[in-house]
Design an enzyme around this catalytic site. Structure first.
Site, short mmCIF file in Angstrom:
data_model
loop_
_atom_site.label_atom_id
_atom_site.label_comp_id
_atom_site.label_asym_id
_atom_site.label_seq_id
_atom_site.Cartn_x
_atom_site.Cartn_y
_atom_site.Cartn_z
CG PHE A 120 -2.35 0.00 0.99
CD1 PHE A 120 -2.92 -1.00 0.22
CD2 PHE A 120 -3.19 0.98 1.53
CE1 PHE A 120 -4.29 -1.03 -0.01
CE2 PHE A 120 -4.56 0.96 1.30
CZ PHE A 120 -5.11 -0.05 0.53
CD GLN A 233 -5.87 10.09 3.38
OE1 GLN A 233 -6.59 9.17 3.73
NE2 GLN A 233 -4.57 10.08 3.54
CG HIS A 235 -8.64 7.53 -1.48
ND1 HIS A 235 -8.34 7.06 -2.72
CD2 HIS A 235 -8.33 6.54 -0.61
CE1 HIS A 235 -7.87 5.83 -2.61
NE2 HIS A 235 -7.86 5.48 -1.35
CG LEU A 249 -12.14 4.61 -1.79
CD1 LEU A 249 -11.60 6.02 -1.63
CD2 LEU A 249 -11.79 3.76 -0.62
CD GLU A 252 -3.09 3.67 -0.97
OE1 GLU A 252 -3.85 4.45 -0.36
OE2 GLU A 252 -1.88 3.62 -0.78
NE ARG A 283 -4.98 6.30 0.99
CZ ARG A 283 -5.84 5.65 1.76
NH1 ARG A 283 -6.51 6.32 2.69
NH2 ARG A 283 -6.04 4.38 1.59
CG HIS A 348 -10.83 8.56 1.99
ND1 HIS A 348 -11.87 7.70 1.75
CD2 HIS A 348 -9.83 7.80 2.51
CE1 HIS A 348 -11.51 6.48 2.12
NE2 HIS A 348 -10.29 6.52 2.58
NE ARG A 383 -6.79 7.26 6.92
CZ ARG A 383 -7.20 6.18 6.25
NH1 ARG A 383 -6.74 4.98 6.58
NH2 ARG A 383 -8.05 6.29 5.25
C1 LIG Z 1 -14.71 3.77 1.13
C2 LIG Z 1 -13.72 3.77 2.24
C3 LIG Z 1 -12.69 2.86 2.26
C4 LIG Z 1 -11.77 2.83 3.29
N1 LIG Z 1 -10.79 1.89 3.27
C5 LIG Z 1 -9.92 1.85 4.29
C6 LIG Z 1 -8.92 0.86 4.31
O1 LIG Z 1 -8.82 0.03 3.42
N2 LIG Z 1 -8.07 0.82 5.34
C7 LIG Z 1 -8.15 1.70 6.36
O2 LIG Z 1 -7.37 1.59 7.28
N3 LIG Z 1 -9.10 2.66 6.36
C8 LIG Z 1 -9.97 2.76 5.36
N4 LIG Z 1 -10.94 3.75 5.36
C9 LIG Z 1 -11.06 4.64 6.50
C10 LIG Z 1 -11.76 3.95 7.64
O3 LIG Z 1 -12.71 3.06 7.15
C11 LIG Z 1 -12.48 4.91 8.55
O4 LIG Z 1 -11.64 5.92 8.89
C12 LIG Z 1 -12.91 4.20 9.80
O5 LIG Z 1 -13.75 3.14 9.47
C13 LIG Z 1 -13.60 5.07 10.80
O6 LIG Z 1 -14.05 4.25 11.85
P1 LIG Z 1 -14.68 4.80 13.17
O7 LIG Z 1 -14.94 3.62 14.02
O8 LIG Z 1 -13.84 5.87 13.71
O9 LIG Z 1 -16.01 5.47 12.71
P2 LIG Z 1 -17.19 4.97 11.75
O10 LIG Z 1 -17.00 3.61 11.27
O11 LIG Z 1 -17.40 6.06 10.79
O12 LIG Z 1 -18.40 4.90 12.72
C14 LIG Z 1 -18.99 6.04 13.26
C15 LIG Z 1 -20.10 5.59 14.14
O13 LIG Z 1 -20.54 6.68 14.93
C16 LIG Z 1 -21.93 6.79 14.84
N5 LIG Z 1 -22.29 8.17 15.06
C17 LIG Z 1 -21.81 9.25 14.42
N6 LIG Z 1 -22.40 10.36 14.90
C18 LIG Z 1 -23.25 9.96 15.86
C19 LIG Z 1 -24.17 10.62 16.71
N7 LIG Z 1 -24.33 11.94 16.66
N8 LIG Z 1 -24.92 9.90 17.55
C20 LIG Z 1 -24.78 8.56 17.60
N9 LIG Z 1 -23.94 7.89 16.83
C21 LIG Z 1 -23.19 8.57 15.97
C22 LIG Z 1 -22.26 6.30 13.49
O14 LIG Z 1 -23.59 5.90 13.43
C23 LIG Z 1 -21.31 5.14 13.38
O15 LIG Z 1 -21.84 4.01 14.00
C24 LIG Z 1 -11.87 3.78 4.32
C25 LIG Z 1 -12.89 4.70 4.30
C26 LIG Z 1 -13.80 4.72 3.26
C27 LIG Z 1 -14.85 5.75 3.23
#
Ligand SMILES: Cc1cc2nc3c(=O)[nH]c(=O)nc-3n(C[C@H](O)[C@H](O)[C@H](O)COP(=O)(O)OP(=O)(O)OC[C@H]3O[C@@H](n4cnc5c(N)ncnc54)[C@H](O)[C@@H]3O)c2cc1C
Ligand code: SF4
Ligand code: SF4
Ligand code: FES
Ligand code: FES
Lengths: 571, 248, 243
Positions: A120, A233, A235, A249, A252, A283, A348, A383
């Site tokens: 990556f 970021q 992407h 998306l 990568e 990125r 992203h 990142r």
């Molecule tokens: C298409 C895509 C591909 C990606 N691929 C990769 C990858 O291959 N490798 C990598 O390392 N990263 C990747 N990322 C980045 C990574 O997926 C995210 O940064 C990560 O999943 C964020 O996780 P999190 O647990 O912080 O939040 P999230 O998974 O975004 O979860 C947020 C949670 O908070 C809840 N929430 C938000 N606001 C409130 C509120 N006001 N009240 C109650 N609940 C709330 C939501 O409902 C949700 O359940 C990718 C991102 C995208 C968009």
């Protein structure tokens, strides 16, 4: 005012990878834990993560070590990272992945029965553990099932809109059921914020409707500090056509598996920008390069560049990138085993967020912890791919432990301030009583347009100021919004709430961007195109003072000598 | 699992918002299966015209002639392939849909008779594997018939009938060995191939069977037509309606 | 670009009706794009679930022209033109509002499944051991299979039938190379596996193209048969001991 009340030692806001991991940890410590999420369980943004999860397991490249992972992360972040977070992350992620496996996750395998890892951008060695291109799904399902069977209480489709405090410390939170529109109050000793990012501030984004920066705004309003907000970021590879999927998306992993970037002259243009790393450069670099190619007229028909994987055997493409294959086949009529994809940058990931203590995830407010994308510091100015999923499990666990320990030390539940609570509820309700014709979707569209064009990949003072003015205007209009319809499942009303967060986050991004007068990582200033030593030692801090947004700077934490030496060796 | 849900189902048979020809496939199934059952019953009862030169009709193979058996010898055999097909996972799908209308087509309202699925009376469907064992034995005889069909009065030769029997038996083999129970038997029941005894071999076998199992429906229909065609050919030659074409 | 009429269900548990909305069409458009247009310009309070818009999260399940489908994956150019397009909520679950229905029953079922229990932590696992299970783990919990399955949809056996989604999950656990929980009693008695008559509607609608019936349900039925309906195996086990 009517509302139901629930009591938990720890309340986790967010059911993505970070939130679920934190909840599992709290529950393992024997405390009662509630998890809330805006969507159904298992639909959080994490589910969409594709490419993989980074950890120096050295299954494929035996030379890999936490030290190299740490150096890569710091280099990628342009040395603005919180070194301690980067260190813990590099050291602990292999164990967190083995733990996922012990909970039932099944990653792709090497021929000798270990977890397979792929290359990556920015990672020296093959480091990303993956399951085809649906790694996030594997991770969230594993954590979800683990959580469900260890007895955490899940509140689905419930949006938290205010954190409640008792004096200086956290006492609870208030939210509403999306289903009924009714209010819910949580009494709790500690809160773990795991609300993910805020990509919905931009027009072209890979993020879902949920990503409105609620956690950033909740923490900010409660008085916590946000750092690194200027680093957003982009992407490099999002879909550019058809219009309905613009921004979606393209993992990568395509480049990790050998995909090539070309312009309309069939040149591998990365040669011009980063001849050493080529497609697998960081990125920020690839995104800027693509942007420049398009701007200078060497783009593809729909305003992107070409990404081509068709030189690999069709079977291999389908096996390693199945969802990319289907995504293009079904949504864009492109068969990626035969033709190139068209791609362009898409908003992203937020590097910036709540400032936390590396060991415990504690924010600057007692009782408020945070982990995952909502935090700042771990990734610095940019990142590396795959470092987010590992961030979620490493710091999810740590924040869970931190919150559990804090909660255990409190003998009784803090008191809820009834006045504060009722005011929060009233603020949320008033849009129903107002009248007016403005449509919240219109304001959202205008915000996205301004952020995209004025606070996008390349920034300059004049634009940023315009952007800030526009945000100000939109804030006023948003404060007067009226909502039509009923309280049951009313997305128009929900958007009014989410808009508030988005506007706060946008304001923070724009102001922080204005403050950092240099170009570094994901933050590129046309008027200050070079890195500046002085800013390399500073984090921009956003906080709330007397009801206004306050921008300041604070020194980047000083690294111990041995890590400095390590970085020098790995230069 | 507590009942949490108010009746939302469609009430009347055939109610749907689907706009495509959802009734076409099940209607065709009814027609073809009915035709086949009638044909095979007629032929089984007929008790005649099942041998033509070196050819033996698959309905009568292996040919078991006993004095104590008053009926057509076909009935001594046919229970095996009939039972095999009746309990076959694919045909079950086909006739539950087409005959029982459970469901006639997806997302189309169905008659609200008491529904038991494959519980109670239908538990016998679990005996499919035993019919598989019997069908493999019958298949053995069918291959024997194919070999015999290459021999014309002691000389090696081949007629159009030989080809018909050969194709039929190939298709029947494909059908039999793409069976879900067979797939389970060769490797499907293993959880960890790398830890099981002879795991590698079983994995390969299971992979192989899986790849033909994917087309089990195709095998089911083609072999059904082939059996009917083979029998019809033998009958027509046997009763003198047509002459077998000798190829060499 | 011409307009297409969408007939969208508006209402709640108490009832409702389909309302016509004219939507301008763009190339490559999917049904969810049209609903976003309706939300953004015509009816801000139209309730619809979605997240990824890329067929990855399984939120946007509904019935388009009578067929259970993901709205973000259903291209308008795959539907007959010149006629209105109907969009209704999933029928098997109670409507909350408009296109959103209450799928919480599924989460209740999930809780009852005997969880994963590893034989040994950190053991080597080879690709051949995981191939099969990885197919099941592709499931995005869209519940379209649950929606279309006639055992739930027509016969309302929610109390005794787990449904195809959870047979997929059960198969993933049962065939997991490192799991040792015995679920055969659960499969035979509590899950209602016997109520499935393998008519394959679940497989037809699965957006992840999981071969639910062939690869999950039938193998599970065979395992149940091994355990409860195979006298030969039973005799064999008595003579040679359990394997
Ligand atoms: C298409 C895509 C591909 C990606 N691929 C990769 C990858 O291959 N490798 C990598 O390392 N990263 C990747 N990322 C980045 C990574 O997926 C995210 O940064 C990560 O999943 C964020 O996780 P999190 O647990 O912080 O939040 P999230 O998974 O975004 O979860 C947020 C949670 O908070 C809840 N929430 C938000 N606001 C409130 C509120 N006001 N009240 C109650 N609940 C709330 C939501 O409902 C949700 O359940 C990718 C991102 C995208 C968009
Ligand atoms: S095959 Fe079984 S589970 Fe699938 S839809 Fe038909 S009855 Fe339901
Ligand atoms: S098995 Fe397929 S149809 Fe069923 S919930 Fe999973 S993804 Fe959806
Ligand atoms: S499943 Fe069709 S023959 Fe066994
Ligand atoms: S929106 Fe995620 S599957 Fe359709």
């Amino acid at each position: 005012m009517n509302y139901e009340t629930h009591e938990h030692d720890v309340l986790v806001i967010g059911a993505g990878g970070a939130g679920l991991r934190a909840a599992v940890e709290v529950s393992a410590k024997g405390l009662s834990v509630g998890v809330v999420s805006k969507s159904l369980l298992g639909k959080a943004h994490t589910v969409m993560a594709e490419g993989g999860i980074a950890a120096a397991m050295a299954n494929v490249d035996a030379k890999d070590s936490w030290q190299t992972h740490f150096s890569d992360t710091m280099k990628g972040g342009k040395f603005l990272n919180n070194w301690r977070m980067a260190q813990l992350h590099a050291q602990e992620s292999p164990d967190r992945i083995r733990e996922l496996e012990d909970w039932g996750a099944l990653f792709d395998r090497t021929p000798d029965g270990e977890i397979l890892q792929r290359a990556f951008g920015g990672h020296t060695y093959k480091r990303l553990c993956h399951v085809g291109d649906r790694t996030g799904l594997e991770m969230i399902r594993t954590l979800q099932d683990k959580g469900v069977h260890s007895g955490i209480d899940v509140y689905m489709e419930l949006t938290i809109f205010r954190l409640l405090k008792d004096g200086g410390k956290i006492a609870g939170a208030i939210g509403y059921w999306r289903k009924t529109g009714e209010f819910v109050v949580f009494k709790t000793k500690a809160i773990v914020l795991a609300t993910g990012g805020g990509g919905k501030a931009y027009q072209i984004t890979s993020n879902s409707w949920e990503c409105t920066g609620d956690g950033h705004a909740l923490a900010y309003e409660a008085g916590a500090e946000l750092i690194d907000m200027e680093f957003f970021q982009f992407h490099p590879t999002g879909m550019v056509w058809p219009p309905g999927v613009k921004g979606l998306l393209v993992t990568e992993g395509v480049r990790g598996e050998g995909g090539l970037l070309t312009n309309n002259k069939k040149e591998r243009f990365m040669q011009r920008y980063d001849p050493k790393m080529m497609e697998l450069s960081t990125r920020d670099m690839v995104a800027r390069s693509i942007y420049t190619e398009v701007k200078e007229g060497r783009g593809s028909p729909h305003g992107g560049v070409f990404l081509d994987i068709s030189h690999l055997a069709a079977e291999r493409v389908k096996k390693k990138l199945p969802s990319m294959y289907h995504q293009f086949k079904e949504l864009a009529d492109v068969d990626i085993t035969r033709e190139p994809m068209e791609v362009g940058p898409t908003a992203h990931y937020m590097m910036g967020g709540v400032r936390v203590d590396a060991e415990t995830g504690a924010s600057t407010i007692p009782g408020l912890f945070a982990c995952g994308e909502v935090t700042g510091g771990m990734h610095g100015a940019n990142r590396l791919g795959g470092n987010s999923l590992s961030d979620l499990v490493v710091f999810g666990r740590r924040a869970g432990m931190g919150a559990a320990e804090y909660a255990r030390k409190l003998n009784s539940f803090p008191l809820l301030d009834q006045g504060e609570l009722e005011k929060a509820a009233k603020d949320m309700e008033t849009p129903f009583q107002r009248s007016g014709d403005e449509n919240p979707y219109q304001i959202h569209r205008e915000l996205q347009e301004s952020m995209q064009s004025l606070v996008g990949i390349f920034r300059m003072e004049e634009d940023l100021k315009k952007g800030i003015n526009k945000i100000e205007e939109l804030k006023h209009r948003a404060a007067k919004l009226a909502v039509k319809g009923e309280r049951t499942y009313n997305p128009g009303w929900h958007l009014v709430g989410d808009l508030k967060s988005l506007l706060t986050v946008s304001e923070a991004v724009a102001n922080a961007a204005l403050t950092r007068k240099e170009s570094r990582g994901a933050h590129s200033r046309i008027d200050y195109p070079n890195m500046d030593e002085k800013f390399g030692k500073l984090n921009v801090v956003v906080s709330r003072k007397n009801g206004e947004m306050n921008i300041s700077t604070s020194p980047v934490p000083e690294m111990p000598e041995e890590l400095k030496r390590l970085l020098a060796e790995n230069k | 699992m507590e009942k949490t849900v108010a009746p939302a189902a469609m009430v009347k048979f055939g109610t749907t918002q689907r706009k495509d020809a959802w009734w076409a496939a099940p209607t065709a199934t009814v027609a073809v299966l009915t035709l086949f059952v009638i044909y095979s019953m007629v032929r089984a009862f007929e008790n005649n015209y099942y041998i033509a030169g070196p050819y033996l009709s698959p309905f009568y193979s292996p040919l078991l002639l006993f004095d104590w058996w008053p009926l057509s010898p076909a009935f001594l055999i046919l229970w095996a392939p009939a039972g095999f097909r009746f309990t076959c996972y694919y045909y079950r799908k086909a006739y539950y849909r087409a005959y029982a209308a459970h469901p006639f087509a997806c997302a189309v309202g169905e008659p609200h008779r008491d529904y038991q699925g494959e519980t109670k009376l239908f538990l016998f469907q679990n005996l499919h594997r035993f019919f598989l064992y019997a069908a493999v034995v019958v298949l053995f005889f069918l291959w024997h018939d194919v070999i015999k069909a290459f021999s014309f009065g002691g000389h090696f030769g081949m007629g159009f009938g030989t080809l018909v029997l050969l194709v039929n038996t190939v298709l029947l083999s494909g059908y039999t060995f793409s069976c879900h129970s067979f797939r389970h038997f060769v490797g499907g029941n293993v959880d960890c191939f790398s830890c099981a005894k002879a795991g590698r071999v079983r994995f390969k076998l299971w992979k192989g069977v899986s790849s033909i199992n994917e087309h089990h429906m195709l095998w089911a229909w083609t072999s059904l037509f082939a059996v009917m065609a083979a029998d019809l050919y033998v009958r027509l030659v046997a009763c003198g309606a047509i002459h077998d074409l000798r190829i060499f | 670009m011409p307009d297409v009429t969408f007939k969208v269900f508006r209402g709640d548990a108490k009832g409702g009706q389909a309302i016509d909305y004219p939507v301008p069409i763009a190339p490559g458009m999917v049904v969810l794009d049209a609903l976003h247009y309706i939300q953004g310009y015509l009816a801000p309070d139209l309730a619809v679930r979605w997240n990824c818009k890329a067929a990855k999260c399984g939120s946007c399940s509904a019935e388009v022209n009578g067929k259970p489908a993901l709205m973000c994956k259903t291209r308008l150019d795959s539907l007959p033109t010149g006629r209105p397009i109907t969009v209704y909520p999933m029928k098997t679950f109670p409507v909350i509002k408009d296109l959103v229905c209450d799928v919480s029953w599924n989460y209740d079922v999930n809780k009852k499944i005997p969880p994963y229990r590893p034989a040994k932590d950190g053991r080597k696992i080879y690709q051949e051991d995981v191939d099969r299970v990885q197919e099941f783990r592709k499931c995005i919990e869209c519940f379209l299979c649950q929606d279309v399955c006639h055992v739930l949809r027509e016969h309302e056996k929610k109390a005794e039938f787990a449904g195809p989604r959870f047979f997929v999950r059960l198969a993933g656990l049962e065939m997991h190379p490192n799991d040792i929980t015995d679920r055969s009693e659960f499969l035979k008695n509590s899950s209602g596996l016997g109520l499935c008559n393998i008519t394959k509607c679940c497989t037809e609608v699965c957006p992840e193209e999981i071969h639910i019936t062939d690869n999950a349900i039938i193998p599970l039925k065979e395992r149940v048969a091994d355990r409860f309906f195979d006298p030969l195996r039973w005799v064999f086990a008595k003579i040679f001991g359990r394997k």
